[in-house]
Design an enzyme around this catalytic site. Structure first.
Site, PDB file in Angstrom:
ATOM      1  CG  ASP A   1      -0.317  -0.411   2.504  1.00 28.30           C
ATOM      2  OD1 ASP A   1       0.853  -0.829   2.503  1.00 28.30           O
ATOM      3  OD2 ASP A   1      -0.990  -0.304   3.553  1.00 28.30           O
ATOM      4  CE1 TYR A   2       5.813   5.325   2.811  1.00 28.49           C
ATOM      5  CE2 TYR A   2       7.227   3.713   1.727  1.00 28.49           C
ATOM      6  CZ  TYR A   2       7.046   4.950   2.299  1.00 28.49           C
ATOM      7  OH  TYR A   2       8.105   5.825   2.356  1.00 28.49           O
ATOM      8  CB  THR A   3       5.568   0.395  -2.397  1.00 23.96           C
ATOM      9  OG1 THR A   3       6.322   0.025  -1.239  1.00 23.96           O
ATOM     10  CG2 THR A   3       6.507   0.506  -3.579  1.00 23.96           C
TER      11      THR A   3
ATOM     12  CE  LYS B   1       5.856   8.224   0.636  1.00 20.14           C
ATOM     13  NZ  LYS B   1       5.864   9.670   0.953  1.00 20.14           N
TER      14      LYS B   1
END
Length: 260
Positions: A165-167, A170
């Site tokens: 999710d984070y990647t 970004k």
């Protein structure tokens, strides 16, 4: 053909650092203050830390609470900055990380990842950045100058820990960086990204075992892990007159682990 605009020195800039009260954000705040800039220390839950940072530079720092996911709150923050400093916001550093923990054991895996995980990170990272840009855009356009610096990650090039999710959020922010750069260049507004890896040490990496730092250090050309202060130096570059002809770029600051 447009002639080059005069770049504003760092000491004359008014900078908003989202998520600026602690972790990497506090290093970014200190870096800009160290160059004489006026800085808004944005925070959501770290009021005490934000006030402490601002109190150390009472003439040039202002702590403002705002949830970057809320466009109205962000607009109010930019208005408060302009009223307090008597000048438009010239520079935005999109650093805020909302509702995320770098915990490899508890991260969602492929079979547990949901659209809610993705939506949560897109809301903070992508929508948050869009909110700050839109709030600051009228002042930047009126002054014919703007600098937008987005904080990215090297994980979408080297996903050593698959924080899906984070990647993904970004990576979307990098796409927005490049499209905004194309859209806003004629207004004298440069948009770039600085992407780090594991930093030694921030709140997010404080629980990382020493052996992990050592392994990463051994695989980089510099044979060490980058510090938050070194990462902040790259953000200063993108805000400074030295980068006046640079836009739409992603600079990876991870000791050479990832090569563009």
């Amino acid at each position: 053909m447009n002639s080059p605009r005069t770049a504003i020195p760092l000491e004359q800039q008014t900078v908003v650092v989202t998520g600026g009260a602690r972790g990497l954000g506090s290093h970014l705040v200190r870096a800009f203050l160290g160059q004489g800039a006026r800085v808004v220390v944005n925070h959501l839950t770290s009021a005490e830390a934000a006030q402490e940072l601002a109190a150390a530079h009472p003439d040039r720092a202002l702590a403002v609470r705002a949830d970057v996911r809320d466009a109205d709150q962000v607009a109010a923050m930019v208005s408060a900055a302009e009223e307090h400093f008597g000048t438009a916001v010239t520079t935005v550093v999109n650093n805020a990380l909302v509702d995320f923990s770098f915990n490899g054991d508890e991260r969602p895996h492929a079979d547990t990842l949901t659209s809610e995980h993705l939506d949560r990170q897109f809301s903070g990272t992508v929508h948050g950045a869009l909110n700050t840009v839109r709030a600051a855009l009228p002042g930047m356009r009126a002054g014919g100058f703007g600098r937008i610096v987005n904080v990215g990650t090297n994980l979408f090039q080297n996903p050593v820990v698959p924080y899906h999710d984070y990647t993904a959020a970004k990576a979307a922010l990098l796409s927005l960086t490049r499209t905004l750069a194309h859209d806003l260049g004629a207004d004298g507004i440069n948009v770039n990204m600085v992407s780090g890896g594991l930093l030694r040490t921030t709140d997010a990496s404080s629980a990382t075992p020493d052996e992990v730092f050592d392994v990463i250090a051994s695989t980089t050309p510099l044979r060490r892990v980058v510090t938050p202060a070194e990462f902040a130096d790259a953000a200063l570059y993108f805000a400074s007159p030295w980068s006046r002809a640079v836009t739409g770029q992603n600079l990876v600051v991870d000791g050479g682990l990832v090569k563009n």
